[in-house]
Design a protein around this motif. Structure first.
Motif, PDB file in Angstrom:
ATOM      1  N   MET A 217      -7.342  24.612  23.237  1.00 48.91           N
ATOM      2  CA  MET A 217      -7.785  25.946  22.860  1.00 48.91           C
ATOM      3  C   MET A 217      -6.649  26.924  23.093  1.00 48.91           C
ATOM      4  N   GLY A 218      -6.397  27.772  22.112  1.00 50.56           N
ATOM      5  CA  GLY A 218      -5.422  28.813  22.313  1.00 50.56           C
ATOM      6  C   GLY A 218      -4.555  29.077  21.106  1.00 50.56           C
ATOM      7  N   LEU A 219      -3.482  29.792  21.366  1.00 51.17           N
ATOM      8  CA  LEU A 219      -2.567  30.215  20.313  1.00 51.17           C
ATOM      9  C   LEU A 219      -1.548  29.142  19.970  1.00 51.17           C
ATOM     10  N   ARG A 220      -1.200  29.111  18.700  1.00 51.68           N
ATOM     11  CA  ARG A 220      -0.113  28.265  18.233  1.00 51.68           C
ATOM     12  C   ARG A 220       0.446  28.886  16.956  1.00 51.68           C
ATOM     13  N   LYS A 221       1.608  28.396  16.556  1.00 53.47           N
ATOM     14  CA  LYS A 221       2.204  28.863  15.303  1.00 53.47           C
ATOM     15  C   LYS A 221       1.367  28.369  14.123  1.00 53.47           C
ATOM     16  N   MET A 222       1.278  29.220  13.108  1.00 51.92           N
ATOM     17  CA  MET A 222       0.547  28.861  11.898  1.00 51.92           C
ATOM     18  C   MET A 222       1.284  27.751  11.157  1.00 51.92           C
ATOM     19  N   LYS A 223       0.518  26.894  10.504  1.00 54.05           N
ATOM     20  CA  LYS A 223       1.051  25.842   9.643  1.00 54.05           C
ATOM     21  C   LYS A 223       0.530  26.089   8.228  1.00 54.05           C
ATOM     22  N   VAL A 224       1.249  25.593   7.250  1.00 53.13           N
ATOM     23  CA  VAL A 224       0.810  25.730   5.860  1.00 53.13           C
ATOM     24  C   VAL A 224      -0.584  25.126   5.691  1.00 53.13           C
ATOM     25  N   GLU A 225      -0.859  24.046   6.415  1.00 53.38           N
ATOM     26  CA  GLU A 225      -2.154  23.364   6.309  1.00 53.38           C
ATOM     27  C   GLU A 225      -3.322  24.232   6.769  1.00 53.38           C
ATOM     28  N   ASP A 226      -3.048  25.354   7.411  1.00 53.46           N
ATOM     29  CA  ASP A 226      -4.100  26.268   7.873  1.00 53.46           C
ATOM     30  C   ASP A 226      -4.614  27.187   6.769  1.00 53.46           C
ATOM     31  N   TRP A 227      -4.088  27.060   5.572  1.00 55.35           N
ATOM     32  CA  TRP A 227      -4.336  28.051   4.530  1.00 55.35           C
ATOM     33  C   TRP A 227      -5.820  28.265   4.227  1.00 55.35           C
ATOM     34  N   GLN A 228      -6.627  27.232   4.237  1.00 54.64           N
ATOM     35  CA  GLN A 228      -8.045  27.406   3.889  1.00 54.64           C
ATOM     36  C   GLN A 228      -8.770  28.241   4.942  1.00 54.64           C
ATOM     37  N   ALA A 229      -8.509  27.978   6.208  1.00 57.25           N
ATOM     38  CA  ALA A 229      -9.148  28.751   7.277  1.00 57.25           C
ATOM     39  C   ALA A 229      -8.657  30.200   7.258  1.00 57.25           C
ATOM     40  N   ILE A 230      -7.384  30.395   6.969  1.00 63.69           N
ATOM     41  CA  ILE A 230      -6.839  31.759   6.875  1.00 63.69           C
ATOM     42  C   ILE A 230      -7.516  32.496   5.726  1.00 63.69           C
ATOM     43  N   SER A 231      -7.662  31.829   4.603  1.00 61.87           N
ATOM     44  CA  SER A 231      -8.327  32.435   3.450  1.00 61.87           C
ATOM     45  C   SER A 231      -9.763  32.831   3.785  1.00 61.87           C
ATOM     46  N   MET A 232     -10.477  31.988   4.519  1.00 64.46           N
ATOM     47  CA  MET A 232     -11.856  32.285   4.922  1.00 64.46           C
ATOM     48  C   MET A 232     -11.896  33.528   5.813  1.00 64.46           C
ATOM     49  N   LEU A 233     -10.973  33.607   6.771  1.00 63.26           N
ATOM     50  CA  LEU A 233     -10.945  34.774   7.658  1.00 63.26           C
ATOM     51  C   LEU A 233     -10.558  36.038   6.892  1.00 63.26           C
ATOM     52  N   LEU A 234      -9.635  35.931   5.952  1.00 64.09           N
ATOM     53  CA  LEU A 234      -9.284  37.094   5.125  1.00 64.09           C
ATOM     54  C   LEU A 234     -10.473  37.545   4.287  1.00 64.09           C
ATOM     55  N   ASN A 235     -11.277  36.601   3.839  1.00 63.17           N
ATOM     56  CA  ASN A 235     -12.490  36.946   3.101  1.00 63.17           C
ATOM     57  C   ASN A 235     -13.434  37.765   3.971  1.00 63.17           C
ATOM     58  N   GLN A 236     -13.515  37.435   5.267  1.00 64.45           N
ATOM     59  CA  GLN A 236     -14.342  38.223   6.186  1.00 64.45           C
ATOM     60  C   GLN A 236     -13.816  39.655   6.322  1.00 64.45           C
ATOM     61  N   LEU A 237     -12.511  39.845   6.101  1.00 64.20           N
ATOM     62  CA  LEU A 237     -11.920  41.189   6.153  1.00 64.20           C
ATOM     63  C   LEU A 237     -11.990  41.901   4.798  1.00 64.20           C
ATOM     64  N   GLU A 238     -12.711  41.290   3.863  1.00 67.14           N
ATOM     65  CA  GLU A 238     -12.888  41.835   2.519  1.00 67.14           C
ATOM     66  C   GLU A 238     -11.614  41.752   1.681  1.00 67.14           C
ATOM     67  N   TYR A 239     -10.883  40.646   1.862  1.00 65.50           N
ATOM     68  CA  TYR A 239      -9.766  40.278   0.990  1.00 65.50           C
ATOM     69  C   TYR A 239     -10.178  38.995   0.287  1.00 65.50           C
ATOM     70  N   PRO A 240     -10.944  39.115  -0.812  1.00 63.47           N
ATOM     71  CA  PRO A 240     -11.460  37.919  -1.487  1.00 63.47           C
ATOM     72  C   PRO A 240     -10.401  37.233  -2.351  1.00 63.47           C
ATOM     73  N   ASN A 241     -10.677  35.995  -2.693  1.00 68.80           N
ATOM     74  CA  ASN A 241      -9.891  35.228  -3.662  1.00 68.80           C
ATOM     75  C   ASN A 241      -8.458  34.931  -3.233  1.00 68.80           C
ATOM     76  N   THR A 242      -8.179  34.933  -1.947  1.00 72.31           N
ATOM     77  CA  THR A 242      -6.817  34.635  -1.501  1.00 72.31           C
ATOM     78  C   THR A 242      -6.472  33.153  -1.641  1.00 72.31           C
ATOM     79  N   GLU A 243      -7.490  32.320  -1.837  1.00 71.66           N
ATOM     80  CA  GLU A 243      -7.229  30.885  -1.932  1.00 71.66           C
ATOM     81  C   GLU A 243      -6.314  30.538  -3.105  1.00 71.66           C
ATOM     82  N   THR A 244      -6.172  31.418  -4.077  1.00 73.42           N
ATOM     83  CA  THR A 244      -5.308  31.136  -5.225  1.00 73.42           C
ATOM     84  C   THR A 244      -3.823  31.325  -4.918  1.00 73.42           C
ATOM     85  N   PHE A 245      -3.498  32.012  -3.812  1.00 76.51           N
ATOM     86  CA  PHE A 245      -2.084  32.269  -3.521  1.00 76.51           C
ATOM     87  C   PHE A 245      -1.702  32.187  -2.043  1.00 76.51           C
TER      88      PHE A 245
END
Length: 141
Positions: free
Chosen positions: A1-29
């Motif tokens: 548990m804790g902080l680590r550097k982001m990896k490219v493979e994290d993109w789907q989870a990042i996109s989901m969290l951005l969607n919660q911030l009202e940044y939709p459709n980031t999964e395309t880029f």
């Protein structure tokens, strides 16, 4: 548990969290954006994991200053999964980034936080941020 550097493979989870911030459709880029920024010398991309699940992230950019002795850091994007907010995870991430900024000769951190994000405003106030009322933006398209 804790902080680590982001990896490219994290993109789907990042996109989901951005969607919660009202940044939709980031999964395309978002994957390409992470690939671009992950090794940038003035960018720090971090994620927070709990039991192998990505539950938060931050994008921190460092900007050298010409006319000031200290540089500044800017939080570009910062999210903790809405189902687990107010448990200290955001505070832990922000405090870690504050230390990173100090090590990079920054004397301040800034964040642009939309007026509709009242809970985020309270968080930043608790963390010692003060509001500076002028902010200008020019949209280019």
């Amino acid at each position: 548990m804790g902080l680590r550097k982001m990896k490219v493979e994290d993109w789907q989870a990042i996109s989901m969290l951005l969607n919660q911030l009202e940044y939709p459709n980031t999964e395309t880029f978002i994957k390409e954006k992470i690939e671009l920024l992950i090794n940038h010398p003035d960018e720090e991309l971090l994620v927070y994991e709990d039991k192998r699940k990505l539950i938060g992230f931050i994008s921190l950019h460092f900007t050298p200053q010409l006319a000031l002795n200290g540089d500044f850091a800017r939080i570009s994007y910062f999210a903790v999964d809405r189902t687990i907010r107010s448990r200290g995870i955001g505070r832990e991430i922000e405090e870690y980034c504050t230390e990173l900024a100090k090590k990079r000769n920054c004397d301040r951190i800034e964040v642009h936080c939309h007026s509709r994000r009242i809970d985020a405003h309270r968080f930043y106030s608790r963390q010692g941020y003060t509001e500076i009322p002028k902010y200008f933006i020019k949209k280019l398209h």
